[in-house]
Structure formats: structure tokens, C-alpha cells
Scaffold this motif. Structure first.
Motif, mmCIF file in Angstrom:
data_model
loop_
_atom_site.group_PDB
_atom_site.id
_atom_site.type_symbol
_atom_site.label_atom_id
_atom_site.label_comp_id
_atom_site.label_asym_id
_atom_site.label_seq_id
_atom_site.Cartn_x
_atom_site.Cartn_y
_atom_site.Cartn_z
ATOM 1 N N LEU A 75 -126.831 38.915 -70.311
ATOM 2 C CA LEU A 75 -127.421 40.071 -69.643
ATOM 3 C C LEU A 75 -126.392 40.691 -68.704
ATOM 4 C CD1 LEU A 75 -130.955 38.647 -68.768
ATOM 5 C CD2 LEU A 75 -130.221 39.856 -70.836
ATOM 6 N N TRP A 76 -126.495 42.010 -68.526
ATOM 7 C CA TRP A 76 -125.505 42.761 -67.754
ATOM 8 C C TRP A 76 -126.161 43.495 -66.587
ATOM 9 C CZ3 TRP A 76 -120.172 43.271 -68.582
ATOM 10 C CH2 TRP A 76 -119.687 42.597 -69.706
ATOM 11 N N CYS A 77 -125.355 43.736 -65.549
ATOM 12 C CA CYS A 77 -125.752 44.619 -64.456
ATOM 13 C C CYS A 77 -124.618 45.612 -64.203
ATOM 14 C CB CYS A 77 -126.097 43.844 -63.188
ATOM 15 S SG CYS A 77 -124.784 42.784 -62.534
ATOM 16 N N GLN A 78 -124.910 46.629 -63.408
ATOM 17 C CA GLN A 78 -124.007 47.766 -63.207
ATOM 18 C C GLN A 78 -123.474 47.771 -61.783
ATOM 19 O OE1 GLN A 78 -125.912 51.680 -63.201
ATOM 20 N NE2 GLN A 78 -124.272 52.468 -64.479
ATOM 21 N N GLY A 79 -122.171 47.604 -61.606
ATOM 22 C CA GLY A 79 -121.549 47.588 -60.289
ATOM 23 C C GLY A 79 -120.924 48.923 -59.938
ATOM 24 N N TYR A 80 -121.762 49.899 -59.595
ATOM 25 C CA TYR A 80 -121.285 51.235 -59.233
ATOM 26 C C TYR A 80 -121.429 51.484 -57.731
ATOM 27 C CZ TYR A 80 -120.700 53.225 -63.976
ATOM 28 O OH TYR A 80 -120.264 53.532 -65.234
ATOM 29 N N SER A 81 -122.673 51.601 -57.260
ATOM 30 C CA SER A 81 -122.930 52.033 -55.882
ATOM 31 C C SER A 81 -122.413 51.040 -54.849
ATOM 32 C CB SER A 81 -124.429 52.238 -55.672
ATOM 33 O OG SER A 81 -124.905 53.307 -56.462
ATOM 34 N N GLU A 82 -122.037 51.586 -53.688
ATOM 35 C CA GLU A 82 -121.585 50.801 -52.544
ATOM 36 C C GLU A 82 -122.257 51.367 -51.293
ATOM 37 O OE1 GLU A 82 -117.080 50.004 -54.353
ATOM 38 O OE2 GLU A 82 -117.328 50.758 -52.297
ATOM 39 N N VAL B 134 -124.013 47.629 -54.095
ATOM 40 C CA VAL B 134 -125.381 47.603 -53.602
ATOM 41 C C VAL B 134 -126.301 48.300 -54.606
ATOM 42 C CG1 VAL B 134 -125.311 49.793 -52.318
ATOM 43 C CG2 VAL B 134 -126.735 47.890 -51.462
ATOM 44 N N TRP B 135 -127.608 48.033 -54.488
ATOM 45 C CA TRP B 135 -128.614 48.568 -55.413
ATOM 46 C C TRP B 135 -128.313 48.142 -56.855
ATOM 47 C CZ3 TRP B 135 -131.599 49.343 -51.744
ATOM 48 C CH2 TRP B 135 -131.249 50.087 -50.612
ATOM 49 N N THR B 136 -127.833 46.918 -57.012
ATOM 50 C CA THR B 136 -127.439 46.428 -58.333
ATOM 51 C C THR B 136 -128.659 45.805 -59.016
ATOM 52 O OG1 THR B 136 -125.273 45.940 -57.383
ATOM 53 C CG2 THR B 136 -125.732 45.066 -59.574
ATOM 54 N N SER B 137 -129.242 46.535 -59.942
ATOM 55 C CA SER B 137 -130.478 46.099 -60.588
ATOM 56 C C SER B 137 -130.269 44.809 -61.376
ATOM 57 C CB SER B 137 -130.996 47.188 -61.538
ATOM 58 O OG SER B 137 -131.287 48.364 -60.833
ATOM 59 N N LEU B 138 -131.154 43.839 -61.129
ATOM 60 C CA LEU B 138 -131.204 42.578 -61.864
ATOM 61 C C LEU B 138 -129.896 41.791 -61.817
ATOM 62 C CD1 LEU B 138 -133.315 43.649 -64.977
ATOM 63 C CD2 LEU B 138 -134.103 42.571 -62.863
ATOM 64 N N ALA B 139 -129.109 41.971 -60.768
ATOM 65 C CA ALA B 139 -127.872 41.199 -60.638
ATOM 66 C C ALA B 139 -128.158 39.705 -60.584
ATOM 67 C CB ALA B 139 -127.106 41.628 -59.381
ATOM 68 N N HIS B 140 -129.312 39.332 -60.021
ATOM 69 C CA HIS B 140 -129.652 37.918 -59.884
ATOM 70 C C HIS B 140 -129.996 37.263 -61.212
ATOM 71 C CE1 HIS B 140 -133.325 40.223 -59.824
ATOM 72 N NE2 HIS B 140 -134.071 39.127 -59.929
ATOM 73 N N VAL C 110 -117.898 46.809 -63.427
ATOM 74 C CA VAL C 110 -117.591 47.180 -62.049
ATOM 75 C C VAL C 110 -116.572 48.313 -62.013
ATOM 76 C CG1 VAL C 110 -116.685 46.364 -59.834
ATOM 77 C CG2 VAL C 110 -118.018 44.808 -61.292
ATOM 78 N N VAL C 111 -116.866 49.339 -61.230
ATOM 79 C CA VAL C 111 -115.872 50.379 -60.943
ATOM 80 C C VAL C 111 -115.142 49.969 -59.669
ATOM 81 C CG1 VAL C 111 -115.504 52.797 -60.334
ATOM 82 C CG2 VAL C 111 -117.200 52.192 -62.073
ATOM 83 N N ALA C 112 -113.843 49.764 -59.770
ATOM 84 C CA ALA C 112 -113.047 49.305 -58.631
ATOM 85 C C ALA C 112 -111.759 50.108 -58.541
ATOM 86 C CB ALA C 112 -112.727 47.819 -58.774
#
Length: 379
Positions: free
Chosen positions: A123-130, A158-164, A171-173
Motif C-alpha cells: 500500500l502507498w501514501c503520498q508525501g506532498y504537503s508540508e 503532513v496530511w498524509t492519508s493512510l500513512a499508518h 515523496v517530493v523532496a
């Protein structure tokens, strides 16, 4: 060659059979504000779908999909919603990362990451917002550098849906020191199960914690796990956002219609339907829903306009639900904070106008890219 109706009949019959058996108890489970419901069972359901070839239906067959046409994908999402099937757990992998890798990933990345998405094994999550880069994604401060053949990440999302619940995060870095705005960003694929990654849930208005903060403290990923060219990740990130607003949103309109029809029934039962103002508001909601369906099915709506439209419509429906239910909308179902479906709709739909690009950002995009107006002045 199969017809769209044959495809529709196939998924409709399969869902009717499967949701009438051991998975029947999952009907209607999950969804916004209820992401915690029966998560393990819903994961098992989705893996069951995968075993029967009903995940990633729009992907090309060479990558494990069914090669479904746009019309067939619409039929799939509509039938899934009409069957009251449980909320999906693999949306981010299937509808965001997967299509991004198919379009921009290397052969090695496709071979490594696409099969586990199809099988719902990763499963994946989206690392955009900070904290300081929400809708203004170009302002990200999470940074990464190469060391001994691996990317080393430091920063916060932050606001990373279902990261847990996720195994991986895209991730955008910022990977080019001294770079600003869109330049110098990279799109990295980062494993979540490692000492350098910490997930902290965010308790929402609904009392649940779909969203999370994610902290990277010397987290690592292989040098090859960069999608596209290092330092040029903005293009990849924007491609993912385009997929986020894609055909799967048509299925949610079936859910919108069911919510609307349920609200009409509430108004009929409690007498609110007799109030002229309520009737007028319901007629406007119905008209907006019909317009949404017509335009979106024709495919002639710019993605940012579509996002503005459906998010505002859904938020307004939540407010109308509170108006129709009156004083009953102010009391929790039970202690300490058990909400009913209408209260969850009202509270969670506030987020509709923020995630996937806030209304303010969408209006800027429409003004600048569609109407050709001068760009916003930035300091």
C-alpha cells in the motif's frame, strides 16, 4: 470485441455474487471519516478482487490490468458504487502512483512496484504537503541527498492519508541545494518500515485519524528509486495530480447521488420537505448533480474546474443535511463522540475544498492556465 454493457454486466454480476457471500458484512463500510472501519477485512476483500482480476482495470494488460477503455472504467466505478461495495484501501497505489510509473517510470521500477500494487500486497501514501507547503507544493523543504548510492531524506510531511497503513510513500523532496520553487525537486519512492520514518496520527473533526504527520530523520531509499530525472520531479508530481482527478472521480458521483437521495428521504420523513426553502435547496442540489454528471461524462471539463465544482457541491450538501435535520444534527449518536452519517458528511466534506489542491489554488490555475490572466505576483 466486448461491449461496454458486457463489461458492466460482468462486474455487476461478480459484485452481486461476492457481496452476497462472506464479504456481505463489508457493504457500505469505510469511506471518508470512517477509514478505520474493518480495515483488515477490506484489505482482504481487495486482495480477493485482485485474485479475480478486478483491480487496476484501466491499466494496460502488460502491467496486470484489463486494458479497460474510459467508458468501461466509468462503468466499473459506477457499478462498484451502486453495489455499496466497501471503500477501497489501495486507491493511492492503483490510481495515483501506478499510472505515474506506467507513464514515467523505468522498466526496472515498473517490474518492481507495479505487480504488488495489482495484487494489493503493498500500500502507498503520498508525501506532498508540508506545514509550510500545503497547496503551494513548490515551497517544499523536505530535502534529500545522495550518500553511498542511497538517497538520505530529512523533513516533515503532513496530511498524509493512510500513512499508518502504508508500506511505501512517494515523496517530493528538494535534492538540489539552493534551488527554489519548482526547480531542484525530485520524486522519490521511500519505504515506510525503517528507523528513519516516524508516523504521527492527526485526530480530525470526525474523531478518526486518516491523516498523519510523517517525519523523515535520515530515512533512506535506493538511488534508483527516483522517478524521472533527479531535480526535475515537478513534472512527475503534476502528472500524479492529474491522475488523482481522473476517471475514478466519476464513481464518486454515484455516491453523491445516493447521499442526495438519502437526504431527500430524511426531509420527507421529518417534514422538512414541506418548507419552500428546503425544497428549493434540494432542487438546486439535484440540478448541480445532473450538470456534474453530464459534463464529467463528456470529458470536457478542465481538471481544476471539475475539482472546484464537485468539492463545492459536496460541501454544500453537507450543510444542507444539517439544515434539514435541525436540532438533531447537533447531538452525537452516543458517547463519547459517535457521529451519524450526516454529521460525518458535514464535517469531512469541509476537507473536500482543501485536499488535492485547495479552492484558492484551483482558481489560480484556472485564471492563469485556462483564461490566460497574468500570473500571481510572488515575493
Amino acid at each position: 470485441m466486448r461491449s461496454v454493457e458486457e463489461f458492466r454486466t460482468g462486474i455487476r454480476n461478480w459484485l452481486r455474487e461476492q457481496l452476497g457471500g462472506p464479504f456481505a458484512r463489508l457493504k457500505g463500510r469505510g469511506g471518508p471519516g470512517r477509514e478505520h472501519e474493518a480495515f483488515a477485512a477490506r484489505l482482504a476483500w481487495e486482495r480477493h478482487m485482485a485474485a479475480h482480476g478486478w483491480t487496476c482495470v484501466g491499466w494496460p494488460e502488460e502491467y496486470g490490468g484489463r486494458g479497460a477503455s474510459v467508458e468501461e472504467q466509468i462503468a466499473f466505478h459506477e457499478e462498484y458504487a451502486l453495489a455499496d461495495a466497501p471503500a477501497r484501501v489501495n486507491h493511492i497505489g492503483e490510481h495515483l502512483l501506478g499510472p505515474t510509473l506506467i507513464a514515467h517510470g523505468t522498466d526496472a521500477q515498473k517490474a518492481r512496484f507495479l505487480p504488488p500494487i495489482v495484487a494489493v500486497e503493498e500500500l502507498w501514501c503520498q508525501g506532498y504537503s508540508e506545514p509550510d507547503a500545503g497547496s503551494d507544493l513548490a515551497n517544499v523543504r523536505t530535502r534529500a541527498h545522495l550518500s553511498d548510492g542511497r538517497w538520505v531524506l530529512n523533513g516533515q510531511k503532513v496530511w498524509t492519508s493512510l500513512a499508518h497503513e502504508s508500506h511505501w510513500c512517494f515523496v517530493v523532496a528538494r535534492t538540489r541545494p539552493g534551488s527554489r520553487r519548482h526547480a531542484g525537486l525530485s520524486y522519490l519512492l521511500v519505504p515506510m518500515d525503517q528507523p528513519g520514518v516516524r508516523v504521527r496520527p492527526i485526530v480530525q473533526l470526525t474523531g478518526t485519524s486518516e491523516f498523519n504527520e510523517v517525519f523523515f530523520d535520515d530515512a533512506r531509499t535506493d538511488a534508483a528509486h527516483v522517478v524521472g530525472e533527479a531535480g526535475h520531479g515537478w513534472r512527475i508530481a503534476m502528472a500524479t495530480l492529474g491522475f488523482e482527478r481522473g476517471v475514478s472521480t466519476l464513481g464518486q458521483q454515484v455516491g453523491f447521488r445516493r447521499e442526495f437521495e438519502g437526504l431527500v428521504e430524511v426531509a420527507r420523513r421529518n417534514g422538512a420537505l414541506a418548507e419552500p426553502g428546503v425544497r428549493d435547496a434540494l432542487v438546486r442540489a439535484w440540478t448541480g448533480l445532473e450538470a456534474m454528471r453530464t459534463h464529467f461524462r463528456r470529458g470536457d471539463v478542465e481538471p481544476s474546474v471539475a475539482k472546484l465544482y464537485w468539492a463545492g457541491w459536496h460541501r454544500d450538501l453537507g450543510e444542507l443535511a444539517m439544515r434539514i435535520r435541525g436540532a438533531a444534527s447537533l447531538t452525537a449518536e452516543s458517547a463519547p463522540y459517535e457521529l451519524d452519517d450526516w454529521q460525518r458528511l458535514f464535517l469531512f466534506s469541509r476537507a473536500d475544498t482543501i485536499y488535492a489542491g485547495s479552492d484558492e489554488i484551483q482558481r489560480n490555475i484556472v485564471a492563469e492556465r485556462v483564461l490566460g490572466l497574468p500570473k500571481e505576483v510572488r515575493a
